[in-house]
Design an enzyme around this catalytic site. Structure first.
Site, short mmCIF file in Angstrom:
data_model
loop_
_atom_site.label_atom_id
_atom_site.label_comp_id
_atom_site.label_asym_id
_atom_site.label_seq_id
_atom_site.Cartn_x
_atom_site.Cartn_y
_atom_site.Cartn_z
N GLY A 36 0.82 -1.21 0.00
CA GLY A 36 0.00 0.00 0.00
C GLY A 36 0.85 1.26 0.00
O GLY A 36 2.08 1.20 0.16
N PHE A 73 -9.17 -5.83 3.60
CA PHE A 73 -8.53 -5.94 2.27
C PHE A 73 -7.13 -6.52 2.35
O PHE A 73 -6.63 -7.03 1.35
CB PHE A 73 -8.40 -4.55 1.62
N TYR A 141 -4.07 -18.14 -5.06
CA TYR A 141 -4.74 -16.92 -4.59
C TYR A 141 -6.22 -17.20 -4.33
O TYR A 141 -6.76 -16.91 -3.25
CB TYR A 141 -4.56 -15.80 -5.63
N HIS A 189 -1.77 -6.37 -14.40
CA HIS A 189 -3.17 -6.18 -14.79
C HIS A 189 -3.29 -5.46 -16.12
O HIS A 189 -2.54 -4.54 -16.41
CB HIS A 189 -3.92 -5.41 -13.71
N ILE A 207 -1.11 -9.25 -26.03
CA ILE A 207 -2.38 -9.96 -25.90
C ILE A 207 -2.02 -11.41 -25.61
O ILE A 207 -1.37 -12.07 -26.42
CB ILE A 207 -3.22 -9.88 -27.19
N ARG A 221 -13.58 -10.54 -20.06
CA ARG A 221 -13.66 -10.29 -18.61
C ARG A 221 -14.77 -9.28 -18.32
O ARG A 221 -15.17 -8.50 -19.18
CB ARG A 221 -12.33 -9.72 -18.10
N ARG A 282 -1.68 -17.10 -21.45
CA ARG A 282 -1.08 -17.09 -20.12
C ARG A 282 -1.69 -18.26 -19.35
O ARG A 282 -2.92 -18.43 -19.38
CB ARG A 282 -1.42 -15.76 -19.44
N1 UFG Z 1 -3.99 -9.85 -20.35
C1 UFG Z 1 -3.32 -9.69 -21.57
N2 UFG Z 1 -2.13 -9.04 -21.54
C2 UFG Z 1 -1.56 -8.56 -20.41
C3 UFG Z 1 -2.25 -8.75 -19.18
C4 UFG Z 1 -3.47 -9.40 -19.19
O1 UFG Z 1 -3.79 -10.12 -22.60
O2 UFG Z 1 -0.46 -8.00 -20.48
C5 UFG Z 1 -5.29 -10.52 -20.38
C6 UFG Z 1 -5.35 -11.72 -19.46
O3 UFG Z 1 -4.93 -12.87 -20.15
C7 UFG Z 1 -6.83 -11.74 -19.07
C8 UFG Z 1 -7.25 -10.27 -19.13
O4 UFG Z 1 -6.24 -9.61 -19.89
O5 UFG Z 1 -7.56 -12.44 -20.03
C9 UFG Z 1 -7.34 -9.64 -17.77
O6 UFG Z 1 -6.13 -9.91 -17.07
P1 UFG Z 1 -5.79 -9.26 -15.66
O7 UFG Z 1 -4.46 -9.80 -15.24
O8 UFG Z 1 -5.97 -7.78 -15.72
O9 UFG Z 1 -6.94 -9.81 -14.71
P2 UFG Z 1 -7.38 -11.33 -14.44
O10 UFG Z 1 -8.70 -11.53 -15.13
O11 UFG Z 1 -6.33 -12.30 -14.71
O12 UFG Z 1 -7.52 -11.30 -12.84
C10 UFG Z 1 -8.52 -10.57 -12.19
C11 UFG Z 1 -7.96 -9.99 -10.90
C12 UFG Z 1 -7.53 -11.10 -9.98
C13 UFG Z 1 -8.67 -12.03 -9.77
C14 UFG Z 1 -9.25 -12.51 -11.06
C15 UFG Z 1 -10.52 -13.25 -10.83
O13 UFG Z 1 -6.87 -9.18 -11.18
O14 UFG Z 1 -7.14 -10.55 -8.74
O15 UFG Z 1 -9.58 -11.42 -11.92
O16 UFG Z 1 -10.68 -14.21 -11.79
F1 UFG Z 1 -8.26 -13.11 -9.06
#
Ligand code: UFG
Length: 342
Positions: A36, A73, A141, A189, A207, A221, A282
């Site tokens: 934080g 949190f 997680y 993220h 991507i 998402r 990923r």
């Molecule tokens: N992605 C990319 N390129 C990147 C980063 C992410 O294509 O550089 C894609 C990922 O594959 C995913 C989407 O973008 O399909 C979103 O990815 P994030 O990492 O932003 O988020 P996630 O969906 O993986 O994770 C989120 C929260 C987590 C939580 C999860 C719940 O960040 O804390 O949703 O399923 F656990």
């Protein structure tokens, strides 16, 4: 009423602190500053530098500030890291929450709003995902958050500790009124990575996977604005403080957007045509995650108001433009430091 916010100096926690203040509550931030940022806590809010593992200190603070409820949190929250360092996640999340609950029990505080996650569902059998969907997390997680939900249910049963667990989908965006936003280290993220690329801080955005069974081949998402999330915490708190029983709710916008759609929207909002590269999938990413939030809408009257993709990205963009390197480089003034108790 006095509300202890563990992890209140983090991304979602700091937005909830703002919403608590707007709603007439007095937040007290309890944070160990491992991830934080002190700068994310407003000057007038009491800051306590403390660890959730420290049962005696947490209990002392709850008694000293006459805490009415806790919003929890404080946690480690990077999915990738949870797979390579599970010990850290079981220790910080599961054991840390157990210690916090013991401090609450010792201090006679019996209401908690808990920050859970859609990761408790893992790969969904069907979308939209309801609270009754199968719970089968695919990463550490998610398993730690599910374990804490179980702990809360057991504490409720045995000790009358009432809770609301909020399972967030993809939290995104930033406060339009306060200077707080999303800043993880390392950043993994999608939206912060896209915007750092638009700023030129990163060279390109990747991507991860273009062969998913979705309309454009990229993952879908459910992005929910952090200010809408914050409002849900206050509703959950009011539910508990007015004698409501324990609940579990999804928090999502109920709309799905693909990685390509997010990139296109970011190009439109920022006006920058940044470089994009296609990479392999990923590990562990489900193709589609979309929430049903009908339960919290019906039971608590929650209504997301800021979760259009353009508003999510434009509020995040406004914050990122002012903070190309996140919050860590911000100078903290002396009076701010004096707020700390440690
Ligand atoms: N992605 C990319 N390129 C990147 C980063 C992410 O294509 O550089 C894609 C990922 O594959 C995913 C989407 O973008 O399909 C979103 O990815 P994030 O990492 O932003 O988020 P996630 O969906 O993986 O994770 C989120 C929260 C987590 C939580 C999860 C719940 O960040 O804390 O949703 O399923 F656990």
């Amino acid at each position: 009423m006095n509300i202890l916010v563990t992890g209140g100096a983090g991304y979602i926690g700091s937005h909830v602190v703002e919403e608590l203040q707007k709603s007439g509550f007095t937040p007290i931030v309890y944070d160990n500053f491992s991830t934080g940022h002190e700068a994310a806590v407003p000057d007038e809010v009491q800051l306590v530098e403390g660890d959730i593992h420290d049962v005696r200190f947490a209990k002392h603070i709850m008694e000293q500030f006459k805490i009415d409820a806790v919003i929890h949190f404080a946690a480690s929250s990077l999915v990738g890291e949870s797979m390579t360092d599970p010990a850290k996640y079981y220790f910080n999340n599961v054991e840390g929450s157990l210690h916090l609950l013991e401090a609450m029990r010792g201090a006679g505080v019996d209401r908690m709003v808990f920050s859970s996650t859609a990761a408790v569902y893992g790969e969904p059998e069907a979308v939209p995902i309801t609270e009754d969907s199968r719970l089968a997390p695919t990463n550490v997680y998610g398993r730690t958050k599910l374990a804490i939900e179980g702990m809360l249910a057991d504490y409720d049963h045995a000790y009358d500790m009432r809770y609301v667990a909020l399972r967030y989908f993809n939290a995104a965006g930033a406060s339009p009124t306060r200077d707080i936003g999303e800043d993880h280290s390392p950043e993994s993220h999608l939206i912060p990575l896209i915007l750092k690329t638009a700023q030129g801080v990163r060279k390109q955005v990747s991507i991860f996977g273009t062969d998913y069974p979705t309309a454009d081949g990229t993952c879908v998402r459910d992005y929910i604005h952090v200010c809408d999330l914050a409002k849900a915490h206050v509703l959950a708190l009011k539910h508990l403080l007015s004698g409501g029983s324990s609940r579990v709710y999804n928090l999502g916008s109920e709309n799905g957007f693909s990685v390509r759609q997010m990139i296109d929207s970011a190009k439109k909002v920022t006006g920058v045509d940044f470089p994009v590269v296609e990479e392999a999938r990923r590990a562990g990413d489900p193709a589609v995650l979309i929430a049903s939030s009908a339960k919290i809408r019906e039971e608590l009257g929650w209504e997301p108001q800021h979760s259009s993709v353009d508003e999510v990205i434009s509020t995040a963009w406004k914050w990122h433009k002012g903070h190309p390197h996140g919050l860590s480089l911000i100078h903290i003034s002396e009076p701010t430091r004096l707020r700390r108790i440690s």
